[in-house]
Write a protein that holds these residues in place. Structure first.
Motif, short mmCIF file in Angstrom:
data_model
loop_
_atom_site.label_atom_id
_atom_site.label_comp_id
_atom_site.label_asym_id
_atom_site.label_seq_id
_atom_site.Cartn_x
_atom_site.Cartn_y
_atom_site.Cartn_z
N ILE A 52 2.36 0.18 -4.31
CA ILE A 52 1.92 -0.16 -2.96
C ILE A 52 0.77 0.76 -2.55
CG2 ILE A 52 2.62 -0.31 -0.54
CD1 ILE A 52 5.54 -0.62 -1.62
N ALA A 53 -0.30 0.18 -1.99
CA ALA A 53 -1.44 0.97 -1.53
C ALA A 53 -1.58 0.85 -0.01
CB ALA A 53 -2.73 0.51 -2.21
N TRP A 54 -1.94 1.96 0.61
CA TRP A 54 -2.22 2.02 2.06
C TRP A 54 -3.56 2.74 2.23
CZ3 TRP A 54 -2.61 5.38 6.34
CH2 TRP A 54 -2.36 4.80 7.60
N PRO A 55 -4.68 2.00 2.26
CA PRO A 55 -6.02 2.62 2.23
C PRO A 55 -6.70 2.73 3.59
CG PRO A 55 -6.21 0.31 1.69
CD PRO A 55 -4.77 0.54 2.07
N HIS A 56 -6.06 3.39 4.54
CA HIS A 56 -6.57 3.41 5.91
C HIS A 56 -6.74 4.84 6.42
CE1 HIS A 56 -5.54 -0.84 5.83
NE2 HIS A 56 -4.32 -0.49 5.43
N ARG A 57 -7.48 4.96 7.52
CA ARG A 57 -7.63 6.26 8.18
C ARG A 57 -6.26 6.80 8.58
NH1 ARG A 57 -9.21 5.64 12.87
NH2 ARG A 57 -9.73 3.44 12.96
N TRP A 58 -6.10 8.12 8.44
CA TRP A 58 -4.83 8.74 8.78
C TRP A 58 -4.78 9.01 10.29
CZ3 TRP A 58 -2.71 12.63 4.66
CH2 TRP A 58 -2.74 12.03 3.40
N GLU A 59 -4.70 7.96 11.05
CA GLU A 59 -4.67 8.08 12.50
C GLU A 59 -3.68 7.08 13.08
OE1 GLU A 59 -8.83 9.89 13.95
OE2 GLU A 59 -8.99 7.79 13.39
N HIS A 60 -3.29 7.32 14.33
CA HIS A 60 -2.19 6.56 14.93
C HIS A 60 -2.52 5.08 15.13
CE1 HIS A 60 0.56 9.87 15.58
NE2 HIS A 60 -0.41 10.59 16.14
N ASP A 61 -3.81 4.73 15.30
CA ASP A 61 -4.13 3.32 15.53
C ASP A 61 -3.91 2.46 14.29
OD1 ASP A 61 -6.49 4.63 14.45
OD2 ASP A 61 -7.55 2.75 14.82
N LYS A 62 -3.75 3.10 13.13
CA LYS A 62 -3.40 2.36 11.91
C LYS A 62 -1.89 2.27 11.73
CE LYS A 62 -7.71 1.81 10.99
NZ LYS A 62 -8.34 0.48 11.20
N ASP A 63 -1.14 2.83 12.65
CA ASP A 63 0.33 2.77 12.70
C ASP A 63 1.00 3.20 11.38
OD1 ASP A 63 2.84 2.43 13.65
OD2 ASP A 63 2.79 0.25 13.77
N PRO A 64 0.73 4.41 10.93
CA PRO A 64 1.41 4.89 9.73
C PRO A 64 2.91 5.03 9.93
CG PRO A 64 0.26 6.69 10.82
CD PRO A 64 -0.16 5.44 11.51
N GLU A 65 3.34 5.20 11.19
CA GLU A 65 4.78 5.33 11.46
C GLU A 65 5.55 4.11 10.96
OE1 GLU A 65 2.54 8.02 14.15
OE2 GLU A 65 2.38 5.90 13.66
N THR A 66 5.05 2.92 11.27
CA THR A 66 5.72 1.70 10.82
C THR A 66 5.68 1.58 9.30
OG1 THR A 66 5.31 0.46 12.86
CG2 THR A 66 5.59 -0.83 10.84
N PHE A 67 4.55 1.90 8.71
CA PHE A 67 4.41 1.81 7.26
C PHE A 67 5.44 2.69 6.56
CE2 PHE A 67 2.43 3.60 3.37
CZ PHE A 67 2.43 2.44 2.60
N PHE A 68 5.51 3.95 6.95
CA PHE A 68 6.43 4.87 6.28
C PHE A 68 7.89 4.55 6.60
CE2 PHE A 68 2.61 7.77 6.33
CZ PHE A 68 2.40 7.69 4.96
N LYS A 69 8.16 4.03 7.76
CA LYS A 69 9.53 3.63 8.09
C LYS A 69 10.01 2.55 7.13
CE LYS A 69 12.36 1.70 11.83
NZ LYS A 69 12.37 1.20 13.24
N VAL A 70 9.13 1.59 6.85
CA VAL A 70 9.49 0.51 5.91
C VAL A 70 9.68 1.06 4.50
CG1 VAL A 70 8.62 -1.57 4.79
CG2 VAL A 70 8.42 -1.32 7.27
N LEU A 71 8.80 1.96 4.07
CA LEU A 71 8.95 2.53 2.73
C LEU A 71 10.23 3.33 2.59
CD1 LEU A 71 5.43 3.76 1.55
CD2 LEU A 71 6.48 1.51 1.36
N LEU A 72 10.60 4.06 3.62
CA LEU A 72 11.83 4.84 3.55
C LEU A 72 13.06 3.95 3.53
CD1 LEU A 72 10.88 7.82 5.90
CD2 LEU A 72 11.08 7.82 3.40
#
Length: 347
Positions: free
Chosen positions: A175-195
């Motif tokens: 799985i790739a996530w190629p986005h800016r490390w900022e809140h508007d890209k919603d990394p919280e949701t992404f990592f929640k799903v991975l966990l």
């Protein structure tokens, strides 16, 4: 006619588009930029900065006769002012010397030109609260975070060795996530799903790419520790070749963005053979067919859960959308035509 390019957020896909246009429009092209930081402040205040730093010229595009006449009067008046030291161009405040053909980047901004055009730059002005897709030759921006440099040394990017000898079913889903490390890209949701995938002991690898800036959300360090051996690569890849190699080795590319006008990274990943999963919102429904869209994090989890169990499904999948229309080969002529258009009186 001269082409004036203004970019208040000179980084990532924004930088890629500006560099591409400047490369393709070599003659009489002026580029004025600000660093890729503080997006919301740039949207509010960048115009104030550029109005003081953009070189005055009667040659820019889309200038009707009535505006040209007004600009010529303004320039004529300013020529006689003490603050203006060069004919037809804004002078430097506080006695700063005029810079020609500047290619020097500063935190406060940048104006650079192709040979034949004069530019100026005001170094002392404070910055505001201190694209078409092309797999181009230009390198990405260098705005990395020190902690990522350490990660890059520890996590050597050598996917071919890691995955050699495994067939499509044996290799974990990548799985790739190629986005800016900022809140508007919603990394919280992404990592929640991975966990959630991790909790169910589903096999997968993840490459978290994209630029970082001064402030990195805490979720990244927390998620890296929690994901452990599932992490295949962690951090920004300054080399475009390495970046595209990472995308070519991935199976699925995911967006969880809350703010997206286009999504160059997702299109690039599709070009590299990734199966896209995007929110059914923002610009994505205009670009991707319905089967690549999800409405809730729960739907995203279920799709990834199935792909983790059967990674061969996405590896054999042929993308059903259209990508050719986003390439420079299709858009280059349109950009040239737009920038060479005759001025209109209603502008």
């Amino acid at each position: 006619m001269s082409v004036l390019l203004i970019e208040a957020f000179y980084g990532g896909s924004h930088k890629q588009l500006m560099d591409l246009l400047q490369e393709e429009l070599r003659d009489d092209c002026v580029l004025c930029t600000l660093p890729a930081k503080k997006w919301h402040w740039k949207a509010r205040t960048a115009a104030l900065y550029f109005m003081q730093t953009v070189p005055a010229s009667t040659n820019y595009r889309f200038m009707p006769e009535h505006k040209l006449a007004h600009l010529e009067k303004v320039i004529a008046v300013k020529r006689h002012g003490d603050a203006y030291q060069s004919e037809g161009l804004p002078g430097q405040q506080n006695g700063r010397a005029l810079m020609r053909n500047s290619n020097t980047h500063h935190e406060s901004g940048l104006c650079e030109a192709q040979p034949g055009l004069d530019t100026t730059q005001l170094e002392g002005l404070p910055s505001p609260v201190t694209a078409p897709v092309r797999l181009s030759k230009s390198e990405a921006s260098e705005s990395t975070n020190p902690c990522q440099e350490e990660d890059k040394q520890r996590l050597t990017f050598n996917l071919s060795n890691t995955l050699s000898g495994l067939d499509d079913q044996q290799r974990p889903l990548h799985i790739a996530w190629p986005h800016r490390w900022e809140h508007d890209k919603d990394p919280e949701t992404f990592f929640k799903v991975l966990l959630q995938l991790k909790e169910k002991d589903l096999p997968f690898h993840v490459s978290v790419l994209g630029e970082t800036f001064t402030e990195v959300p805490d979720i990244f360090s927390e998620a890296k520790k929690a994901l452990g051996s599932s992490v295949l690569h962690w951090g920004y890849l300054a080399s475009k070749n390495d970046y595209f190699q990472a995308l070519c080795m991935a199976d699925v590319v995911i967006s969880t963005a809350k703010h997206e006008f286009f999504g160059v990274a997702m299109i690039e990943a599709v070009y590299c053979g990734c199966y896209p999963l995007c929110p059914k919102a923002l610009v994505y429904p205009e670009i991707f067919p319905a089967e690549y869209l999800y409405s809730t994090p729960e739907q995203l989890f279920k799709r990834l859960q199935n792909f983790c169990k059967r990674p061969d499904i996405v590896r054999k999948h042929l993308y059903k959308g259209e990508t050719a229309g986003f390439a420079w080969a299709a858009l280059g002529g349109k950009f040239r035509s737009l920038l060479a258009a005759e001025p209109r009186e209603d502008l």
